[in-house]
Design a protein around this motif. Structure first.
Motif, PDB file in Angstrom:
ATOM      1  N   LEU A  35       0.827  -1.195   0.000  1.00 47.71           N
ATOM      2  CA  LEU A  35       0.000   0.000   0.000  1.00 47.71           C
ATOM      3  C   LEU A  35       0.867   1.253   0.000  1.00 47.71           C
ATOM      4  N   ALA A  36       0.569   2.145  -0.956  1.00 49.14           N
ATOM      5  CA  ALA A  36       1.262   3.436  -0.987  1.00 49.14           C
ATOM      6  C   ALA A  36       0.875   4.229   0.248  1.00 49.14           C
ATOM      7  N   GLU A  37      -0.353   4.040   0.659  1.00 50.38           N
ATOM      8  CA  GLU A  37      -0.870   4.737   1.832  1.00 50.38           C
ATOM      9  C   GLU A  37      -1.587   3.690   2.682  1.00 50.38           C
ATOM     10  N   PRO A  38      -1.239   3.572   3.942  1.00 55.80           N
ATOM     11  CA  PRO A  38      -1.873   2.534   4.767  1.00 55.80           C
ATOM     12  C   PRO A  38      -3.350   2.850   5.030  1.00 55.80           C
ATOM     13  N   LEU A  39      -4.087   1.792   5.322  1.00 60.58           N
ATOM     14  CA  LEU A  39      -5.500   1.973   5.677  1.00 60.58           C
ATOM     15  C   LEU A  39      -5.587   2.628   7.047  1.00 60.58           C
ATOM     16  N   THR A  40      -6.548   3.512   7.189  1.00 57.87           N
ATOM     17  CA  THR A  40      -6.777   4.135   8.489  1.00 57.87           C
ATOM     18  C   THR A  40      -7.522   3.130   9.382  1.00 57.87           C
ATOM     19  N   GLU A  76     -11.043   2.817   8.186  1.00 57.31           N
ATOM     20  CA  GLU A  76     -11.169   2.002   6.979  1.00 57.31           C
ATOM     21  C   GLU A  76     -11.050   0.515   7.314  1.00 57.31           C
ATOM     22  N   ASN A 130     -12.061   5.088  -1.115  1.00 63.62           N
ATOM     23  CA  ASN A 130     -10.664   5.235  -0.696  1.00 63.62           C
ATOM     24  C   ASN A 130     -10.017   3.860  -0.498  1.00 63.62           C
ATOM     25  N   LYS A 185      -6.764   2.280  -2.450  1.00 63.69           N
ATOM     26  CA  LYS A 185      -5.558   1.887  -1.722  1.00 63.69           C
ATOM     27  C   LYS A 185      -5.208   0.418  -1.960  1.00 63.69           C
TER      28      LYS A 185
END
Length: 184
Positions: free
Chosen positions: A116-121, A124, A157, A161
Motif C-alpha cells: 500500500l502506498a498509503e496505509p489503511l486508516t 477504513e 478510498n 488503496k
C-alpha cells in the motif's frame, strides 16, 4: 430334419428377428412362422393338426421375441448409461481441475497483495471488518453513526488503496494479506 429340431430353430429365429426389426414386427414374424409351421406339419410330416400345440408354439415364439427385445433394450440402455457416466466423470474432472486452478489463482493474488502506498486508516479497517462480517453499507453507517454516503466514500478510498474494483475483492484482499489483523 426331425420336427423337434425345426421347432427349436424356428424359436431361435423368432428370438433373433427382434435384433433386426422392432417388437411389433418381431411378434408378427413369430406368429407368421408359427402359422407356417402349423400348416407344414400335417403336409410334410403327416401329423394331425393340433390347435393347442400350435398355440403353445406360437406363444413360445412370441415370448422369445419379446424377451430378446427386452434384452436388446437393456443393453442399449446400459450402453447409454455408461456413456453418460463417462461424460459425467469427464465433466467432474474438468470442474475439479478448474476449481484447483481458480484456488491457485486466488491464492497467488492474495500472496501478491500490493504494497500500500498509503496505509489503511483505523476507520477504513473497521469498515472492512464489518463488510467482511456481512454488513451492508447501510448497516455499517448505522453502527459507526455515519451516513451511508460517508461509508461509500470510505469504500472508494479503500478500493483505491488496495487496487481492487469492488468491496468483495477488497475484503478478500484485506483478509488474505492480514490487513484486518489487530495492530497492523
Amino acid at each position: 430334419m426331425p420336427l423337434d429340431y425345426l421347432a427349436i430353430l424356428l424359436v431361435i429365429w423368432s428370438a433373433q428377428a427382434s435384433w433386426f426389426v422392432d417388437l411389433r414386427r418381431a411378434i408378427a414374424l413369430a406368429l407368421a412362422v408359427s402359422l407356417a409351421f402349423l400348416f407344414a406339419r400335417p403336409l410334410a410330416w403327416g401329423e394331425a393338426f393340433e390347435l393347442s400345440s400350435w398355440a403353445l408354439f406360437s406363444m413360445f415364439n412370441v415370448f422369445a421375441a419379446v424377451m430378446m427385445t427386452l434384452v436388446r433394450r437393456e443393453q442399449v440402455a446400459r450402453l447409454k448409461l455408461e456413456r453418460s457416466n463417462r461424460q459425467l466423470e469427464t465433466a467432474r474432472d474438468m470442474l475439479s481441475e478448474a476449481a484447483r486452478q481458480a484456488e491457485t489463482m486466488r491464492l497467488d493474488a492474495l500472496r501478491e497483495a500490493p504494497v500500500l502506498a498509503e496505509p489503511l486508516t483505523d476507520k477504513e479497517r473497521e469498515i472492512l471488518r464489518l463488510a467482511a462480517s456481512g454488513c451492508s453499507n447501510r448497516m455499517i453507517a448505522e453502527l459507526l453513526h455515519n451516513s451511508e454516503g460517508t461509508i461509500k466514500n470510505h469504500f472508494s478510498n479503500i478500493l483505491g488503496k488496495l487496487g481492487v474494483r469492488d468491496r468483495t475483492a477488497a475484503v478478500v484482499r484485506a483478509l488474505g494479506s492480514g490487513l484486518l489483523d489487530e495492530g497492523r
